[in-house]
Scaffold this active site. Structure first.
Site, short mmCIF file in Angstrom:
data_model
loop_
_atom_site.label_atom_id
_atom_site.label_comp_id
_atom_site.label_asym_id
_atom_site.label_seq_id
_atom_site.Cartn_x
_atom_site.Cartn_y
_atom_site.Cartn_z
N CYS A 13 11.23 10.02 11.17
CA CYS A 13 9.88 10.12 10.62
C CYS A 13 9.44 8.71 10.22
O CYS A 13 10.02 7.73 10.67
CB CYS A 13 9.79 11.11 9.46
SG CYS A 13 10.61 10.61 7.92
N ASN A 16 11.65 7.97 6.21
CA ASN A 16 12.98 8.55 6.10
C ASN A 16 13.31 9.00 4.67
O ASN A 16 14.44 8.88 4.21
CB ASN A 16 14.04 7.58 6.63
CG ASN A 16 15.41 8.21 6.86
OD1 ASN A 16 16.42 7.57 6.62
ND2 ASN A 16 15.47 9.46 7.28
N CYS A 18 11.29 12.06 3.46
CA CYS A 18 10.81 13.45 3.37
C CYS A 18 11.21 14.26 4.61
O CYS A 18 12.15 15.03 4.58
CB CYS A 18 9.29 13.50 3.19
SG CYS A 18 8.71 13.02 1.56
N ARG A 19 10.48 14.06 5.70
CA ARG A 19 10.63 14.93 6.87
C ARG A 19 11.96 14.77 7.60
O ARG A 19 12.64 15.77 7.87
CB ARG A 19 9.47 14.71 7.84
CG ARG A 19 8.13 15.08 7.25
CD ARG A 19 6.98 14.70 8.14
NE ARG A 19 6.86 13.23 8.20
CZ ARG A 19 6.08 12.58 9.04
NH1 ARG A 19 5.36 13.25 9.92
NH2 ARG A 19 6.01 11.26 9.01
N SER A 20 12.33 13.55 7.96
CA SER A 20 13.56 13.40 8.76
C SER A 20 14.83 13.72 7.97
O SER A 20 15.72 14.37 8.52
CB SER A 20 13.64 12.04 9.44
OG SER A 20 13.56 10.98 8.54
N ASP A 133 3.28 15.20 7.15
CA ASP A 133 3.93 14.45 6.08
C ASP A 133 3.47 15.03 4.74
O ASP A 133 2.28 14.96 4.42
CB ASP A 133 3.56 12.97 6.17
CG ASP A 133 4.41 12.10 5.27
OD1 ASP A 133 5.04 12.63 4.33
OD2 ASP A 133 4.43 10.88 5.50
#
Length: 163
Positions: A13, A16, A18-20, A133
């Site tokens: 993401c 690095n 939140c999402r990934s 995000d």
């Protein structure tokens, strides 16, 4: 006979945090439930390096923990070597996809290159072009991201499951 090498999967993401790392945690959780941890090497990275060394966002950690998922990684920036050392790189949105593909163009000709794919292509129940995000939104955004990641990671696991 030598045991097969694990399938190497990298989630990417922007920062690095939140999402990934959530995708990494969700995928690891699903692997553990299926007792497939030994078949995969899983990591996450960001296209930017602003949060290097930081743990995942506390709000994402809390939302994941409510689902029994632990997020233990530390933020890092994707490196050129990742393009050759991972089998699959899964991106969260179009910007991440473009940046990772641009990075992959710098890998020497003839070198192994990871298969670079938007993670949402593996969704089975939800329709989404990207994993949004949640960083600047409220708590519901983190829950929505986890719902999407659980679906996409389940589809990814089905596609990559050792036969």
């Amino acid at each position: 006979m030598t045991p097969p090498q694990p399938t190497r999967v990298l989630f990417v993401c922007l920062g690095n945090i939140c999402r990934s790392p959530a995708a990494e945690g969700v995928f690891l959780h699903q692997l553990a439930l299926e007792q497939l941890q030994d078949h995969f090497l899983v990591d996450s990275a960001g296209t930017g390096g602003w949060h290097r060394g930081h743990p995942p966002d506390e709000r994402m950690q809390a939302a994941a923990a409510r689902r029994g998922i632990q997020l233990t990684s530390r933020a890092r920036q994707i490196q050129l070597a990742d393009i050759s050392s991972f089998d699959h790189i899964l991106t969260m949105d179009e910007d991440n996809l473009a940046q990772v593909r641009a990075l992959s163009q710098r890998v020497q000709s003839g070198s192994q290159r990871a298969r670079i794919t938007p993670l949402t292509r593996f969704c089975r129940q939800r329709k989404a072009a990207a994993v949004p995000d949640p960083y600047y939104g409220g708590p519901e955004g983190f829950e929505q991201v986890l719902d999407l990641l659980e679906d996409a990671c389940a589809g990814l696991l089905e596609a990559l499951r050792p036969r």
